[in-house]
Design an enzyme around this catalytic site. Sequence first.
Site, PDB file in Angstrom:
ATOM      1  N   ALA A  44     -68.686  22.442 -12.782  1.00  0.00           N
ATOM      2  CA  ALA A  44     -69.074  22.617 -11.382  1.00  0.00           C
ATOM      3  C   ALA A  44     -69.624  21.309 -10.825  1.00  0.00           C
ATOM      4  CB  ALA A  44     -70.112  23.720 -11.267  1.00  0.00           C
ATOM      5  N   PRO A  45     -69.325  20.991  -9.560  1.00  0.00           N
ATOM      6  CA  PRO A  45     -69.878  19.773  -8.958  1.00  0.00           C
ATOM      7  C   PRO A  45     -71.384  19.894  -8.773  1.00  0.00           C
ATOM      8  CG  PRO A  45     -68.747  21.097  -7.307  1.00  0.00           C
ATOM      9  CD  PRO A  45     -68.475  21.745  -8.627  1.00  0.00           C
ATOM     10  N   GLY A  46     -72.032  18.743  -8.619  1.00  0.00           N
ATOM     11  CA  GLY A  46     -73.479  18.746  -8.411  1.00  0.00           C
ATOM     12  C   GLY A  46     -74.216  18.181  -9.614  1.00  0.00           C
ATOM     13  N   ILE A  47     -75.532  18.158  -9.504  1.00  0.00           N
ATOM     14  CA  ILE A  47     -76.380  17.615 -10.565  1.00  0.00           C
ATOM     15  C   ILE A  47     -76.432  18.598 -11.731  1.00  0.00           C
ATOM     16  CG2 ILE A  47     -78.715  16.826 -11.123  1.00  0.00           C
ATOM     17  CD1 ILE A  47     -79.048  16.163  -8.125  1.00  0.00           C
ATOM     18  N   ARG A  48     -76.217  18.104 -12.950  1.00  0.00           N
ATOM     19  CA  ARG A  48     -76.254  18.972 -14.127  1.00  0.00           C
ATOM     20  C   ARG A  48     -77.681  19.465 -14.353  1.00  0.00           C
ATOM     21  NH1 ARG A  48     -71.686  17.152 -17.157  1.00  0.00           N
ATOM     22  NH2 ARG A  48     -70.123  16.636 -15.566  1.00  0.00           N
ATOM     23  N   GLY A  49     -77.812  20.728 -14.711  1.00  0.00           N
ATOM     24  CA  GLY A  49     -79.120  21.297 -14.984  1.00  0.00           C
ATOM     25  C   GLY A  49     -79.510  21.152 -16.444  1.00  0.00           C
ATOM     26  N   MET A  50     -80.804  21.336 -16.733  1.00  0.00           N
ATOM     27  CA  MET A  50     -81.294  21.235 -18.106  1.00  0.00           C
ATOM     28  C   MET A  50     -81.158  22.547 -18.865  1.00  0.00           C
ATOM     29  SD  MET A  50     -84.676  18.819 -17.915  1.00  0.00           S
ATOM     30  CE  MET A  50     -85.510  19.735 -16.633  1.00  0.00           C
TER      31      MET A  50
ATOM     32  N   ASP B 104     -77.754  37.382  -6.071  1.00  0.00           N
ATOM     33  CA  ASP B 104     -77.555  38.354  -7.141  1.00  0.00           C
ATOM     34  C   ASP B 104     -76.570  37.779  -8.160  1.00  0.00           C
ATOM     35  OD1 ASP B 104     -77.832  40.686  -8.553  1.00  0.00           O
ATOM     36  OD2 ASP B 104     -76.532  41.877  -7.262  1.00  0.00           O
TER      37      ASP B 104
END
EC number: 2.7.11.5
Length: 619
Positions: A354-360, A409
């Site tokens: 998914a595009p965007g900043i990778r989460g931890m 949700d």
Amino acid sequence: MIYSGDVQRIEPAPVAGPAPLDVAHLILAGFDRHYALFRYSAQRAKSLFESGDWHGMQRLSRERIEYYDMRVRECATQLDSALRGSDARTADGSRANGSAALSEAQTAFWQAVKQEFVGLLADHRQPECAETFFNSVSCRILHRDYFHNDFLFVRPAIATDYLDSRIPSYRVYYPVAEGLHKSLIRMVADFGLAVPYADLPRDARLLARAAVRQLRGQLPRHAGPRLASDCQIQVLGSLFFRNTGAYIVGRLINQGTVYPFAVALRRNPAGQVCLDALLLGADDLSTLFSFTRAYFLVDMETPAAVVNFLASLLPRKPKAELYTMLGLQKQGKTLFYRDFLHHLTHSRDAFDIAPGIRGMVMCVFTLPSYPYVFKLIKDRIDKDGMDHATVRRKYQMVKLHDRVGRMADTWEYSQVALPRSRFAPRLLEELRRLVPSLIEENGDTVVIRHVYIERRMMPLNLYLRHASDPLLEVAVREYGDAIRQLATANIFPGDMLYKNFGVTRLGRVVFYDYDEIQRMTEMNFRAIPPAPNEEAELSSEPWYAVGPNDVFPEEFGRFLLGDPRVRQAFLRHHADLLAPQWWQACRARVAQGRIEEFFPYDTDRRLHPQAAPPPRTAA
């Protein structure tokens, strides 16, 4: 007695297990018990609305979400007991999911169970939901190798297109014959609320004026009388209850055009019912039925008829979401999965990161042609005190909580088999590296052991980066409103970075990263104490003790307001969120048990805009 040479041995006679029809009856009885309790919850909601017991309404909404899994476990336990010693079980006495392979006799038995179950649904009023219940119970018995249409209802067996209740699911009124005002009074009175109206004739007049005013703006010039001879008002026969509101949902047919509408009902401080707002058009109803809000409580004998009616009002909204918003989450999951399989069959693009900043915490991927994201909890989480169990508790907390239109949700799935050929190589490599415990590569299939699926939204950080000044102003105001409303509903987001929020199709800002959420009542909002000296103030370390749940709102600006445009807009609308006093006051209100209303409509839709009800407090 068996003779083997000169040796006699006694073999026990085979135990006759239940017939396939008996098993089908047992599963259907489990579903019927579940649905009877489901309907009773909606009937209880009507009583709670009439008495103004909002805390009771909240408890009922939370409890009902857990009914389904309780009934499935209960039914599976009964079935396990009934099958003990029968040929339907594997040779070692475990359930059939003890090993992947069923014997020929077991295969025939479980296929016969499904066939008998179909026969029992011939005159059933909730056949599609009963099929889903059958799937849920069977998945506790069978190995995933048998999760296909020979054993489960991967495809529906009973058509529900023209299914309706014994009493038709919607009522019809003819305003040309009896007058619009009288039709509206009768429409409302027919719901039979056991509580007085403040002034139903007055509210009906206001409702009629609002309807005619909006119709006048939508009718073409020279269209003739505003209400033509074909004019009908069709409304579903049950009220839709949620939080402190009740809603009449219907459609106005006039001059060949269908106008979706909903009428909001509220109790005033004197305990009387008022018609509070008219929502007219698909966008208004889409907000009312948003996936960011709590589920409705609706008494439905035939849910398919209600969903078919709603689908005519909201053609953009998948039936999976409509079933879910009616509290039938498992049926929503079933339909979503069917839609998803259909889409996979008729598309060729690949799952990708998914595009965007990778989460931890989460590994997130998407299918570009499908408007959802898939979230897997990482095996190794780079946050102190965070593990799989904690993250799953947070997501369940959101599921049970009133999402106030500000939290997305999710659908939760396990053992999802996807074609390996549809995975981009870089995604497959990332899954092997970050979530090896959650995937199993089996030939041409990738099995995902646990996944959350959410509506895809534009991440707020990306939206703000490219937004014009007017759109940025609206988005920043929405962002602050989302934080306020979550806090008022006893949710502290924890990580308030823009990447954890998304923007919906209608421009609403929604929170969707739940691993750090906590209850407001658990937090301690503090002011930063004065520095004892200049060196302490210049130090990178705090000069004051910080507890595990301490929050310093004065620090928010340092992390959130680096962009000058965002900073100016935020300070115009939400400067008080940067001081501890607002948070302390909000926490105190929540701790007192106050329930504040969040209208799923704008003020200009209200019939009495000056009469906003005050927050309710616990008795």
